[in-house]
Design a protein around this motif. Structure first.
Motif, PDB file in Angstrom:
ATOM      1  N   THR A 106       0.865  -1.180   0.000  1.00 45.09           N
ATOM      2  CA  THR A 106       0.000   0.000   0.000  1.00 45.09           C
ATOM      3  C   THR A 106       0.900   1.228   0.000  1.00 45.09           C
ATOM      4  O   THR A 106       1.545   1.529   1.003  1.00 45.09           O
ATOM      5  CB  THR A 106      -0.911   0.013   1.239  1.00 45.09           C
ATOM      6  N   TYR A 127     -10.613  -2.452  -3.535  1.00 39.83           N
ATOM      7  CA  TYR A 127     -10.805  -2.721  -4.960  1.00 39.83           C
ATOM      8  C   TYR A 127     -11.910  -1.867  -5.561  1.00 39.83           C
ATOM      9  O   TYR A 127     -12.855  -1.484  -4.866  1.00 39.83           O
ATOM     10  CB  TYR A 127     -11.160  -4.196  -5.179  1.00 39.83           C
ATOM     11  N   TYR A 161      -1.494  -5.886 -10.666  1.00 42.61           N
ATOM     12  CA  TYR A 161      -0.443  -4.871 -10.571  1.00 42.61           C
ATOM     13  C   TYR A 161      -1.088  -3.514 -10.364  1.00 42.61           C
ATOM     14  O   TYR A 161      -2.321  -3.386 -10.398  1.00 42.61           O
ATOM     15  CB  TYR A 161       0.495  -4.934 -11.782  1.00 42.61           C
ATOM     16  N   LYS A 162      -0.281  -2.518 -10.066  1.00 47.04           N
ATOM     17  CA  LYS A 162      -0.812  -1.193  -9.748  1.00 47.04           C
ATOM     18  C   LYS A 162      -0.085  -0.110 -10.537  1.00 47.04           C
ATOM     19  O   LYS A 162       0.671   0.686  -9.980  1.00 47.04           O
ATOM     20  CB  LYS A 162      -0.684  -0.913  -8.245  1.00 47.04           C
ATOM     21  N   SER A 219      -4.295   5.951  -8.652  1.00 57.63           N
ATOM     22  CA  SER A 219      -5.441   5.171  -8.177  1.00 57.63           C
ATOM     23  C   SER A 219      -5.038   4.209  -7.072  1.00 57.63           C
ATOM     24  O   SER A 219      -3.960   3.625  -7.088  1.00 57.63           O
ATOM     25  CB  SER A 219      -6.031   4.374  -9.342  1.00 57.63           C
ATOM     26  N   GLU A 220      -5.943   4.037  -6.102  1.00 59.11           N
ATOM     27  CA  GLU A 220      -5.704   3.069  -5.044  1.00 59.11           C
ATOM     28  C   GLU A 220      -5.964   1.650  -5.544  1.00 59.11           C
ATOM     29  O   GLU A 220      -5.533   0.683  -4.934  1.00 59.11           O
ATOM     30  CB  GLU A 220      -6.643   3.383  -3.868  1.00 59.11           C
ATOM     31  N   TYR A 221      -6.681   1.523  -6.658  1.00 58.68           N
ATOM     32  CA  TYR A 221      -7.108   0.206  -7.122  1.00 58.68           C
ATOM     33  C   TYR A 221      -6.068  -0.460  -8.009  1.00 58.68           C
ATOM     34  O   TYR A 221      -5.447   0.183  -8.842  1.00 58.68           O
ATOM     35  CB  TYR A 221      -8.416   0.323  -7.906  1.00 58.68           C
ATOM     36  N   PRO A 222      -5.946  -1.756  -7.856  1.00 52.42           N
ATOM     37  CA  PRO A 222      -5.059  -2.498  -8.746  1.00 52.42           C
ATOM     38  C   PRO A 222      -5.733  -2.799 -10.083  1.00 52.42           C
ATOM     39  O   PRO A 222      -6.945  -2.670 -10.214  1.00 52.42           O
ATOM     40  CB  PRO A 222      -4.831  -3.805  -7.982  1.00 52.42           C
ATOM     41  N   ASP A 282       5.366   0.951 -10.958  1.00 50.33           N
ATOM     42  CA  ASP A 282       4.213   0.156 -10.526  1.00 50.33           C
ATOM     43  C   ASP A 282       4.271   0.069  -9.012  1.00 50.33           C
ATOM     44  O   ASP A 282       5.334  -0.159  -8.442  1.00 50.33           O
ATOM     45  CB  ASP A 282       4.275  -1.243 -11.153  1.00 50.33           C
ATOM     46  N   LYS A 283       3.121   0.244  -8.347  1.00 46.83           N
ATOM     47  CA  LYS A 283       3.127   0.282  -6.883  1.00 46.83           C
ATOM     48  C   LYS A 283       3.083  -1.100  -6.253  1.00 46.83           C
ATOM     49  O   LYS A 283       3.157  -1.213  -5.038  1.00 46.83           O
ATOM     50  CB  LYS A 283       1.932   1.116  -6.393  1.00 46.83           C
ATOM     51  N   SER A 284       2.932  -2.129  -7.071  1.00 42.95           N
ATOM     52  CA  SER A 284       2.837  -3.482  -6.505  1.00 42.95           C
ATOM     53  C   SER A 284       3.897  -4.426  -7.062  1.00 42.95           C
ATOM     54  O   SER A 284       4.581  -5.114  -6.322  1.00 42.95           O
ATOM     55  CB  SER A 284       1.436  -4.049  -6.789  1.00 42.95           C
TER      56      SER A 284
END
Lengths: 444, 444
Positions: free
Chosen positions: A87, A154, A196-197, A202-205, B90-92
Motif C-alpha cells: 500500500t 478494490y 499490478y498497480k 489510483s488506489e485500485y489495482p 508500478d506500486k505493486s
C-alpha cells in the motif's frame, strides 16, 4: 557470532485490524449479487477496512507499540526493523521511517532495515531478511522486528469483496518458539501481469482474476516441487503433506486456499506419495495423464481433488482460516494472519510440530517454507503469543461503517476515535505538503 | 554452512547509464541562471537521462544481462536477486520480477529476493540483505545479485540540475575482492520530510532542499559516531579518517560531498583524533564550543572546515567523484557509481585498503560501513571489474537530447535505438493495460 545462534525465528507476534468491518452477506445484498456469491463462492465471512482516522501507517504504529509494551521489550533492544507492504502512500519515504518515531523517543536510531516490496510477498521477504541478519556476521545481538501492513481496496466489481486491512508485527531472534527450517525452502519467481498497480494515482489495482489464480496455483506447484526436492536432499526420504501438521497459505479468499491444498494432494498423487490412500488414488487415477496445462483447466480435477482433500483440509488447513475469513485479504499480512489463526486455535498443542507456509505475491514472487514449533519461554511462548494477540476479543468488538480517502492532501480527519481502543494510533491530519500526522488514543 | 563462508562481499560489478546527457554549462544557459551555479555551486559537470526508449527497467535488464555475460556467470548460478530503487513505475509489481525474464529463459525461477525501498538507501539495503543471505543458514551456495536502478527527474527550479540516471549490478558471494567489514557499521534512521514523493501521479519529488542537506549532514555525524564507537569496541583504538584510504559518499551533487568530508574532519577535531594536525587544530579551534545546531548553521565553520579538509579531500575523496559528477544523482546507484569511479581510477592499487562508504536515503535512512579490498582472482578481480565497467569509453560515447514520459499508457515508443549500444535493452511499447514491453538491441 553467526555460528553461535540457534533456533532463529519468531519470538513474539501482535496483530491489529480496524474495529470497522462489513459482513460479506450484507455486501452481497448491497452489490445486488446472488446470495452466497461471496460467502460460499469466495468462502469469506467478513471484511475489515480503515475509516478516515486509520491507515497502514497508524495500524503499524499501533501493532509495534503494542508488541513492545505487551512483551515488555525495550525499544533500545531493537537493532533491525523492516516493513512489508504494497500500500503506497509515498513512493520514496519508507513506512519504516514513520515507525522510527517510536524508537527516536528512546534515543535509538541505529536500526537497520527498510521496506520490502512485491505485492503480498513483501512481508515474507522482510521476515527472511530479518532472520538472515540474525544469522549473519553483522548481527549485533539485538532483536529484529518485522511489520506486515496493508489495506486492500478494490474498484466496484467482482474483486471488491476481496478487500481487507491489518498490521502484524513479529519479533525475530534466536531461541524462538517458532523456528525457521531454513534449508527447506522453495521459491518460484517470474514476470507476470496477473495483478499490478500501474495507475499511480489510483488506489485500485489492475487485476486479471483468472490469470492471477492460475499464477498462484502454478506457484504452489513449483514451490512444492522445490520444497520436496530439498527435503529429500537433506532428510533422505520422500516428503508428503503427511509430514506437515498444518499448512498455511496466503489467503486472498478462502476458496483459493481450498483449491491450493487440493493441488498439493494432486501433486502427492502424481508423486505416488504416502499421503494418498487407496480410495484417493482410485478417485484421482482418471487425471494421472493430464498435461500440466490441462490440469489447471480441468473443472473435474478441481472438484474431485477437493473432495479427496477434504478430510485432510479439515485437519491441516481449516484451523488456519479464521482471521483471513473474518478480516479479508490483508496482502502482506494475509499469510501471517492465517498463521495467527492457527496459534490462536491450537496454542501449546503446536509444540514439536512442523508448519508449512506458502507465501505468494503477484507479479510474481512465491516461496514455500516451514517452521518447527516449540513452547518457548515466557513471554516468548506460544501460549503467551495467543494471549497477547487476543484474537477472539478483537473479532468480537467490531462495528460497521465506511469512509475513505486516498492520495489526498490538505485535510483534517474526523478525529473520531470513538470506535478505536485506547493505545490505537490514528491519522489526525494531512497538511498541504502531504505530511501525515498521527496521534495515539490515550484514554476512553 | 554459515560458519564456513569467508570474505563475503562484491565479486563483480557492471554499470550502465544512458548514452544521452546534458552538459551542466548548457543547462545553466537554458535555465537562465548565473554562470557557474551548477558547475561550481553544485560541483556538477553533466547529467544523464533516459530518452523514451529507456527507463529503469530497461537499464537494469541491460546491466544484469551484461554482467552475466562479461563475467561468464551462468544464470542458473544465481540464487538471490534483489533490487534497490525509488523510481516507481508500478506500486505493486517489483522491478525484480521484470528481471526474472532473463532467468526464466534458463529454467531458473528459484531465486529469492524482491525490491528494497527507501529513497536513495534501497540499494544499500538490498546489498546488506544479499550479504546476510550468503552468511545465513538459508544460503544454498549460489551467488546473490543486487541491482540499483534509478532515474532522477525534478520539476523546473533549483533541484532540476540534480537529476541523473543509471543502473548498477553487483554480484555477491564469498571470497570476494570487495569484502564487507560487517562488524563496523553505524546506522541512523529517523522520521523526516526532507524529500518525499507523496503526489503519486507525479514523477517529481517534494523537496525541502535546506532540510534535506541538514538531515544528510546530521546523518553523517550520527553514523560516523556509531562507526567510530564500533571500531573502538572491536579494534581497541580510536578511529580517524586516517584509518580509511578512501571515503565514498552518496552523491546527489558534488558540493554536498565536499561538505560531508569536511564534517568528518570537524568530528575528528572534536574527538581530538590523529587526523587533525596542529595547523588544522588551530584553524578549527574557534569552533570548538559551538552547539551541534550552531555547527550546522555556521557558514564560517563550513568554509574553514572545507579549507582544512582540502588536502585530505583531494587524496581520499576526489578519486570517487568522477561518475557522479558526469551522470548526476542516480539515487540508489549514486553511492555505488562513486565507488565504481574509485575502482576505475585506482584498480589494483586498492589492494589491502579500507574504503568507508556512506549511504543516505531521505525520509530517512543512513548507514556508514566499510570494505576491505584485495585483488581477487580473475574474473572476480579489481582490475577485471575496472575493465568490464569500461567507464572512460562509456562516458566518452555520449550524445545530447531530451524526451520524456511518465505513468502513461497505450503508446509505442519511437523505437529509435540509434544511440544505444548493441546489447542494450529498450522499451518498445506500453499497452492499454499498462503492460511494459522490452527488446534487446542485437546489432548495429
Amino acid at each position: 557470532m553467526a555460528s553461535q545462534v540457534k533456533n532463529v525465528g519468531i519470538l513474539a507476534m501482535e496483530i491489529y485490524f480496524p474495529p470497522t468491518c462489513v459482513q460479506q452477506e450484507a455486501l452481497e445484498v448491497h452489490d445486488g449479487v446472488s446470495k452466497g456469491k461471496y460467502t460460499i463462492g469466495l468462502g469469506q465471512d467478513c471484511m475489515a477496512f480503515c475509516t478516515d482516522v486509520e491507515d497502514i501507517i497508524s495500524m503499524s504504529l499501533t501493532a509495534v507499540s503494542s508488541l513492545l509494551e505487551k512483551y515488555n521489550v525495550d525499544p533500545k533492544q531493537i537493532g533491525r526493523l523492516e516493513v512489508g507492504s504494497e500500500t503506497v502512500l509515498d513512493k520514496s519515504k519508507a513506512i519504516k521511517t514513520f515507525l522510527m518515531q517510536i524508537f527516536e523517543e528512546h534515543g535509538n536510531t541505529d536500526i537497520e532495515g527498510v521496506d520490502s516490496t512485491n505485492a503480498c510477498y513483501g512481508g515474507t521477504a522482510a521476515l527472511f531478511n530479518c532472520v538472515n541478519w540474525v544469522e549473519s556476521s553483522s548481527w549485533d545481538g539485538r532483536y529484529g522486528l518485522v511489520i506486515c501492513t496493508d489495506s486492500a481496496v478494490y474498484a466496484e466489481g467482482p474483486a471488491r469483496p476481496t478487500g481487507g486491512a491489518a498490521s502484524i508485527a513479529m519479533l525475530v531472534g534466536p531461541d524462538a518458539p517458532i523456528v525457521f527450517e531454513s534449508k527447506l525452502r522453495g521459491s518460484h519467481m517470474a514476470h507476470a501481469y496477473d495483478f499490478y498497480k500501474p495507475n499511480l494515482a489510483s488506489e485500485y489495482p489492475v487485476v486479471d482474476g483468472k490469470l492471477s489464480q492460475s499464477c498462484y496455483l502454478m506457484s504452489v506447484d513449483a514451490c512444492y516441487k522445490h520444497y520436496c526436492n530439498k527435503y529429500e536432499k537433506f532428510e533422505g526420504k520422500q516428503f508428503s503433506v503427511d509430514d506437515a501438521e498444518y499448512i498455511v497459505f496466503h489467503s486472498p479468499y478462502n476458496k483459493l486456499v481450498q483449491k491450493s491444498f487440493a493441488r498439493l494432494m494432486y501433486n502427492d498423487f502424481l508423486r505416488n506419495a504416502r499421503s494418498i490412500n487407496e480410495d484417493a488414488k482410485e478417485k484421482l487415477s482418471p487425471f494421472s495423464n493430464l498435461s500440466i496445462d490441462e490440469s489447471y483447466q480441468s473443472r473435474d480435477l478441481e472438484k474431485v481433488s477437493q473432495q479427496v482433500a477434504k478430510p485432510l483440509y479439515d485437519k491441516k488447513v481449516q484451523p488456519t482460516t479464521l482471521i483471513p475469513k473474518q478480516i479479508g485479504n490483508t496482502y502482506t499480512a494475509s499469510l501471517y494472519s492465517a498463521f495467527a489463526s492457527l496459534i490462536h486455535n491450537k496454542q501449546s498443542e503446536l509444540t514439536g510440530k512442523r508448519i508449512i507456509m506458502f507465501s505468494y505475491g503477484s507479479g510474481l514472487a512465491a516461496t514455500m517454507f516451514s517452521f518447527r514449533l516449540n513452547e518457548g519461554q515466557h513471554p516468548f511462548s506460544l501460549s503467551n503469543i495467543a494471549a497477547v494477540m487476543n484474537v477472539a476479543d478483537k473479532l468480537e468488538s467490531r462495528h460497521e461503517l465506511m469512509e475513505h480517502r486516498y492520495g489526498a492532501k490538505d485535510f483534517v480527519t474526523s478525529n473520531d476515535t470513538s470506535l478505536l481502543a485506547p493505545g490505537t494510533y490514528y491519522l489526525t491530519e494531512v497538511d498541504s505538503s502531504y505530511r501525515r500526522f498521527y496521534a495515539k488514543k490515550t484514554c476512553k
